[in-house]
Design an enzyme around this catalytic site. Structure first.
Site, PDB file in Angstrom:
ATOM      1  N   LYS A   9    -109.301 -16.977 -57.533  1.00 54.59           N
ATOM      2  CA  LYS A   9    -110.172 -17.761 -56.807  1.00 54.59           C
ATOM      3  C   LYS A   9    -111.466 -16.959 -57.582  1.00 54.59           C
ATOM      4  CE  LYS A   9    -108.775 -19.351 -52.536  1.00 54.59           C
ATOM      5  NZ  LYS A   9    -108.785 -18.905 -51.108  1.00 54.59           N
ATOM      6  N   TYR A  49    -109.137 -29.312 -51.071  1.00 53.29           N
ATOM      7  CA  TYR A  49    -109.174 -28.810 -49.537  1.00 53.29           C
ATOM      8  C   TYR A  49    -109.091 -29.893 -48.599  1.00 53.29           C
ATOM      9  CZ  TYR A  49    -108.891 -23.971 -51.376  1.00 53.29           C
ATOM     10  OH  TYR A  49    -108.532 -22.694 -51.998  1.00 53.29           O
ATOM     11  N   ASN A 112    -110.538 -14.370 -50.566  1.00 51.80           N
ATOM     12  CA  ASN A 112    -109.322 -13.878 -50.266  1.00 51.80           C
ATOM     13  C   ASN A 112    -108.751 -14.052 -51.429  1.00 51.80           C
ATOM     14  OD1 ASN A 112    -108.738 -16.497 -50.098  1.00 51.80           O
ATOM     15  ND2 ASN A 112    -107.334 -16.401 -48.359  1.00 51.80           N
ATOM     16  N   HIS A 115    -105.054 -18.155 -54.240  1.00 57.20           N
ATOM     17  CA  HIS A 115    -104.581 -19.503 -53.761  1.00 57.20           C
ATOM     18  C   HIS A 115    -103.234 -19.777 -54.093  1.00 57.20           C
ATOM     19  CE1 HIS A 115    -104.094 -23.794 -52.244  1.00 57.20           C
ATOM     20  NE2 HIS A 115    -103.530 -23.970 -53.303  1.00 57.20           N
ATOM     21  N   GLU A 126    -101.357 -30.442 -55.721  1.00 55.45           N
ATOM     22  CA  GLU A 126    -102.470 -29.657 -56.242  1.00 55.45           C
ATOM     23  C   GLU A 126    -102.575 -29.548 -57.776  1.00 55.45           C
ATOM     24  OE1 GLU A 126    -102.105 -26.167 -53.921  1.00 55.45           O
ATOM     25  OE2 GLU A 126    -102.630 -27.068 -52.206  1.00 55.45           O
TER      26      GLU A 126
HETATM   27  P1  IDP Z   1    -104.146 -20.389 -47.448  1.00 56.36           P
HETATM   28  O1  IDP Z   1    -105.174 -20.448 -48.634  1.00 56.36           O
HETATM   29  O2  IDP Z   1    -103.435 -19.333 -46.826  1.00 56.36           O
HETATM   30  O3  IDP Z   1    -103.236 -21.724 -47.432  1.00 56.36           O
HETATM   31  P2  IDP Z   1    -105.728 -22.333 -45.710  1.00 56.36           P
HETATM   32  O4  IDP Z   1    -105.505 -22.307 -44.264  1.00 56.36           O
HETATM   33  O5  IDP Z   1    -105.147 -23.428 -46.280  1.00 56.36           O
HETATM   34  O6  IDP Z   1    -105.205 -20.996 -46.183  1.00 56.36           O
HETATM   35  O7  IDP Z   1    -107.183 -22.139 -46.092  1.00 56.36           O
HETATM   36  C1  IDP Z   1    -107.739 -22.503 -47.329  1.00 56.36           C
HETATM   37  C2  IDP Z   1    -108.639 -21.485 -47.461  1.00 56.36           C
HETATM   38  O8  IDP Z   1    -109.899 -21.324 -46.691  1.00 56.36           O
HETATM   39  C3  IDP Z   1    -108.290 -19.892 -47.154  1.00 56.36           C
HETATM   40  O9  IDP Z   1    -107.563 -19.258 -48.131  1.00 56.36           O
HETATM   41  C4  IDP Z   1    -109.320 -19.337 -46.783  1.00 56.36           C
HETATM   42  O10 IDP Z   1    -110.096 -18.864 -48.296  1.00 56.36           O
HETATM   43  C5  IDP Z   1    -110.334 -20.180 -46.198  1.00 56.36           C
HETATM   44  N1  IDP Z   1    -110.194 -20.158 -44.877  1.00 56.36           N
HETATM   45  C6  IDP Z   1    -109.124 -20.743 -44.058  1.00 56.36           C
HETATM   46  N2  IDP Z   1    -109.400 -20.183 -42.942  1.00 56.36           N
HETATM   47  C7  IDP Z   1    -110.432 -19.798 -42.427  1.00 56.36           C
HETATM   48  C8  IDP Z   1    -111.413 -19.320 -41.554  1.00 56.36           C
HETATM   49  O11 IDP Z   1    -110.879 -19.437 -40.354  1.00 56.36           O
HETATM   50  N3  IDP Z   1    -112.550 -18.752 -41.698  1.00 56.36           N
HETATM   51  C9  IDP Z   1    -112.961 -18.737 -43.244  1.00 56.36           C
HETATM   52  N4  IDP Z   1    -112.433 -19.129 -44.228  1.00 56.36           N
HETATM   53  C10 IDP Z   1    -110.981 -19.711 -43.859  1.00 56.36           C
HETATM   54 MG    MG Z   2    -103.508 -23.746 -47.960  1.00 54.47          MG
END
Ligand code: IDP
Ligand code: MG
Length: 138
Positions: A9, A49, A112, A115, A126
Site C-alpha cells: 500500500k 474494495y 497497515n 493487502h 482483484e
Molecule cells: P484485510 O486487508 O485484512 O483483508 P479487510 O477487512 O478486507 O481487511 O479491510 C480492508 C482494509 O480496510 C484493511 O486492510 C484496512 O486497511 C481497512 N480497514 C478494515 N477494517 C477497518 C476498520 O475497522 N477501521 C479502519 N480501517 C479498516
Molecule cells: Mg480483505
C-alpha cells in the site's frame, strides 16, 4: 499451483519498504507472476474494495489506497492465498502476531502497509482489476 494478488500500500512504498517486503515472499520461494508500481484510480479503488462500501471506514480506505503509488503483484505457490495472509498477519497490526509483516512494519489498521486476497475467487477478481492477462508471466 495457486495464485494470489498482493499489494504494498502507499505507506509501504513511501517508507521504502518495497524491497524488504518482496524479499519476504521471494525467500519463501513464491514465484512473481506479475509486478508493477501504479497510481490506483478511484474506479480501481472502488472495485477493489466494493465489499466495504457503506462501512464507516470506507471513505478513509479509498483515500488511503489512492494517496500514492502502490506496488501490485501476482504471486504463485502452494496454498499461497492463506499463507500470504498468514505472513501478513491480522488486519489490525496490534492484533497481528509478532513477526508478521503488519506487526513488524505497522501500528494501525488505517495504515497497515499491505493487502492480500482472502480467497482464490477474490484473487482472480482483484488481479483482473490491476493486470491484463497479457501482463502475467507464465
Ligand atoms: P484485510 O486487508 O485484512 O483483508 P479487510 O477487512 O478486507 O481487511 O479491510 C480492508 C482494509 O480496510 C484493511 O486492510 C484496512 O486497511 C481497512 N480497514 C478494515 N477494517 C477497518 C476498520 O475497522 N477501521 C479502519 N480501517 C479498516
Ligand atoms: Mg480483505
Amino acid at each position: 499451483m495457486e495464485r494470489t494478488f498482493v499489494a504494498i500500500k502507499p505507506d509501504g512504498v513511501k517508507r521504502g519498504l518495497v524491497g524488504e517486503i518482496l524479499q519476504i515472499f521471494e525467500k519463501r520461494a513464491y514465484r512473481i507472476v506479475a509486478l508493477k508500481i501504479l497510481n490506483v484510480t478511484d474506479e480501481q479503488a472502488q472495485k477493489h474494495y466494493e465489499e466495504h462500501i457503506g462501512k464507516p471506514f470506507y471513505p478513509g480506505l479509498i483515500d488511503y489506497i489512492t494517496s500514492g503509488p502502490i506496488v501490485a503483484m501476482v504471486l504463485e505457490g502452494e496454498n499461497i492465498v492463506n499463507e500470504a495472509r498468514r505472513i501478513m498477519g491480522s488486519t489490525d497490526p496490534n492484533k497481528a502476531e509478532i513477526g508478521t509483516i503488519r506487526a513488524t512494519y505497522a501500528q494501525i489498521m488505517q495504515r497497515n502497509i499491505i493487502h492480500g486476497s482472502d480467497s482464490v475467487e477474490s484473487a482472480k477478481r482483484e488481479m483482473s482489476i490491476y493486470f491484463d492477462e497479457s501482463e502475467l508471466c507464465e
